[in-house]
Design an enzyme around this catalytic site. Structure first.
Site, short mmCIF file in Angstrom:
data_model
loop_
_atom_site.label_atom_id
_atom_site.label_comp_id
_atom_site.label_asym_id
_atom_site.label_seq_id
_atom_site.Cartn_x
_atom_site.Cartn_y
_atom_site.Cartn_z
N GLU A 1 0.82 -1.22 0.00
CA GLU A 1 0.00 0.00 0.00
C GLU A 1 0.85 1.27 0.00
O GLU A 1 0.58 2.22 0.74
CB GLU A 1 -0.95 -0.01 1.21
CG GLU A 1 -1.95 -1.15 1.15
CD GLU A 1 -2.90 -1.18 2.33
OE1 GLU A 1 -4.08 -1.47 2.12
OE2 GLU A 1 -2.43 -0.94 3.45
N1 IFG Z 1 -4.31 -3.87 4.41
C1 IFG Z 1 -3.07 -3.41 5.01
C2 IFG Z 1 -2.90 -3.67 6.50
C3 IFG Z 1 -4.21 -3.54 7.28
C4 IFG Z 1 -5.26 -4.40 6.61
C5 IFG Z 1 -6.53 -4.44 7.46
C6 IFG Z 1 -1.99 -5.44 4.15
C7 IFG Z 1 -0.74 -6.08 3.60
C8 IFG Z 1 -5.53 -3.86 5.23
N2 IFG Z 1 -1.94 -4.09 4.33
O1 IFG Z 1 -2.95 -6.11 4.43
O2 IFG Z 1 -1.96 -2.74 7.03
O3 IFG Z 1 -4.61 -2.20 7.37
O4 IFG Z 1 -7.40 -5.46 7.04
#
Ligand code: IFG
Length: 519
Positions: free
Chosen positions: A333
């Site tokens: 992200e």
């Molecule tokens: N995606 C983000 C996490 C977390 C997650 C919550 C990943 C690799 C959503 N990154 O999953 O930091 O915020 O469900």
């Protein structure tokens, strides 16, 4: 005979037969409640009884076997009141005892074991110490569930006799605990490790840094914890592990043959570091501490040389504290990092990890870069990234958000957690095969399976236990047991019989209506 009734009588007869054929019979012996299901279990119809006179013997002068023997004795004492003696065997043990043996049996590999329970002897044999430790968990599960209670129970400690030969399907079966969104102290992490160990898991990935918190002391950059560790989602006091505390966690896990993988997420998910050191920001201005739940708004300054010195210092100190082979560099992200900056950044960070003698693992976006040999990509949401990693020859850690994200709500009534990926009830969490979930990712591409608990909405150990159980035993089985014959309809009976074990261990688990919980 009123022949008009015949069809309905026939229907009732057939329905009765079908239901008794398909209605899974509740298991009547602990042999049928084992989770993860062993490779082979041959019941022999008798019982072994553990008594106050039982001793634990180890063959040969193996310090590992003695230590594992003492671990078993310590686990059995609270509920039985028996202080089982642990010593080196001199000659064949007398009837009524336990014998632990480490002996060459390469087919059992690192973690396999053979457990032969007869009415006179419990003999556990493994090729390596880790296998002996995994077999100890099976011994625990063969005893009545009340063995896990902390007060002395006046019950006969009987085990069904059988020969079990067992070893894992995947090399890595584990979980990720996000201690950055909400901080969890050493005791909570140790309890989590104990629960992973009970289900033969061998990995704990600690998500140590994010926008809301930096949780590991870095002596060369002290503000990371003094400032960056001082809050968390919702504005609580946060916290962090000193290096001594981190080493304590690593040792506690190692004693249970569990490897710690520490994660420093970058270049995104870095607000806690950016708030701690103005010079890490491209504009030389420190950000504010962040206590919300958004993602994708932060980035290290990929253009500054200082950033790579920072990363070198951090990874250097963390590598020195981490005996395991992997360091997790995050990479997910990174929406505030231009792609043309992200790619050289991740390439350089992999070099830094390699320089410190470790292997890099990162979320699947890292497949956008040229991966070092043996870098692992962790599949969470983008199958294209993961296939790109496979095409580069990388192994995949399977953590599909739609199946293995433990912060996903069970259903729309679950108060904790999120549901951006899916609602994941206990049957859904179990009913999938990592080797066929994503076209192009097969068994040979998969390093292992890891169930991830993100903690934006999880603040206490009870919250952790509620979201992790009863789904975790299913992931343990998916990672350990043969695929052939695996089915929810059979597994749910065993899981239902584990309710009493989780209760005895004081686990605050979610009583899913999809599980026939045994009374
Ligand atoms: N995606 C983000 C996490 C977390 C997650 C919550 C990943 C690799 C959503 N990154 O999953 O930091 O915020 O469900």
């Amino acid at each position: 005979m009123n022949f008009r009734l015949l069809p309905s009588l026939l229907f009732l007869l057939v329905a009765g037969m079908v239901s008794c054929v398909h209605k899974p019979q509740p298991a009547n012996s602990s042999l049928e409640n084992l989770i993860p299901m062993p490779v082979s279990v041959k019941a022999t119809g008798g019982t072994f009884e553990l008594t106050t006179g039982t001793s634990i013997f180890v063959e040969g002068q193996s310090q590992d076997a003695l230590r594992i023997g003492q671990y078993l004795a310590d686990k059995l004492k609270p509920a039985t009141g028996f202080a089982l003696n642990v010593s080196v065997a001199s000659g064949a043990p007398k009837p009524g005892n336990i014998l632990l043996v480490i002996a060459a049996d390469t087919a059992l590999g690192e973690e396999g074991y053979e457990l032969a329970v007869t009415k006179d002897l419990v003999k556990l044999t493994a090729n390596k110490p880790a296998g002996l430790f995994r077999g100890i968990q099976t011994i625990r599960q063969l005893l009545p569930a009340s063995i896990e209670l902390t007060g002395v129970q006046q019950v006969p400690w009987k085990m069904a006799t059988a020969t079990i030969r067992d070893y894992p399907l995947y090399a890595i079966r584990g979980s990720m605990l996000d201690v950055a969104r909400h901080f969890f102290g050493v005791e909570d992490v140790k309890r989590y490790i104990d629960l992973l160990a009970f289900y033969k898991m061998n990995l704990l990935h600690l998500h140590l840094s994010d926008d809301q918190g930096w949780r590991i002391e870095i002596k060369s950059w002290p503000n990371l914890t003094t400032h960056g560790g001082s809050s968390e989602v919702g504005g609580g006091k946060g916290g962090f592990y000193t290096q001594e505390q981190y080493k304590e966690i690593v040792q506690y896990a190692a004693d249970r043959f569990i490897t710690i993988i520490p994660e420093i997420d970058m270049p995104g998910h870095t607000n806690a570091a950016l708030a701690s050191y103005a010079e890490l920001n491209c504009n030389d201005t420190a950000t504010k501490l962040y206590t919300g739940m958004n993602v994708g708004f932060s980035t290290l300054c990929t253009k500054k040389e200082l950033t790579y010195k920072f990363i070198d210092d951090v990874i250097g100190e963390l590598a020195a504290l981490t005996p395991g082979p992997y360091l997790h560099i995050g990479g997910d992200e990174s929406h505030a990092t231009k792609k043309e900056d992200y790619i050289p950044f991740v390439t350089r960070v992999q070099e830094i990890v390699k320089k410190h003698g470790k292997l890099a693992i990162g979320w699947d976006e890292i497949a956008l870069t040229k991966l070092q040999p043996n870098t692992v990509a962790q599949y969470w949401a983008d199958s294209a990234n993961s296939k790109a990693a496979v095409n580069q020859g990388a192994k995949i850690m399977m953590s599909p958000a739609i199946k293995a994200y433990l912060d996903m709500k069970y259903d729309s009534t679950t108060k904790l957690g999120q549901h951006w990926a899916a609602y994941i009830e206990v049957d859904s969490a179990y009913s999938w095969n990592p080797a066929t979930l994503v076209q192009g990712i097969g068994y040979e591409n998969i390093l292992g399976i890891e169930a991830a608990l993100w903690t934006e909405t999880i603040a206490t150990m009870d919250d952790i236990e509620y979201m992790v159980f009863p789904r975790l035993p299913g992931y343990a089985e998916i990672g350990w047991s043969p695929v052939a014959g695996r089915s929810w309809d059979e597994y749910k009976i065993r899981l239902g019989n584990h309710g009493s074990r989780m209760k005895a261990m004081n686990v605050d688990f979610y009583k899913s209506k999809r599980v026939p919980w045994a009374e």
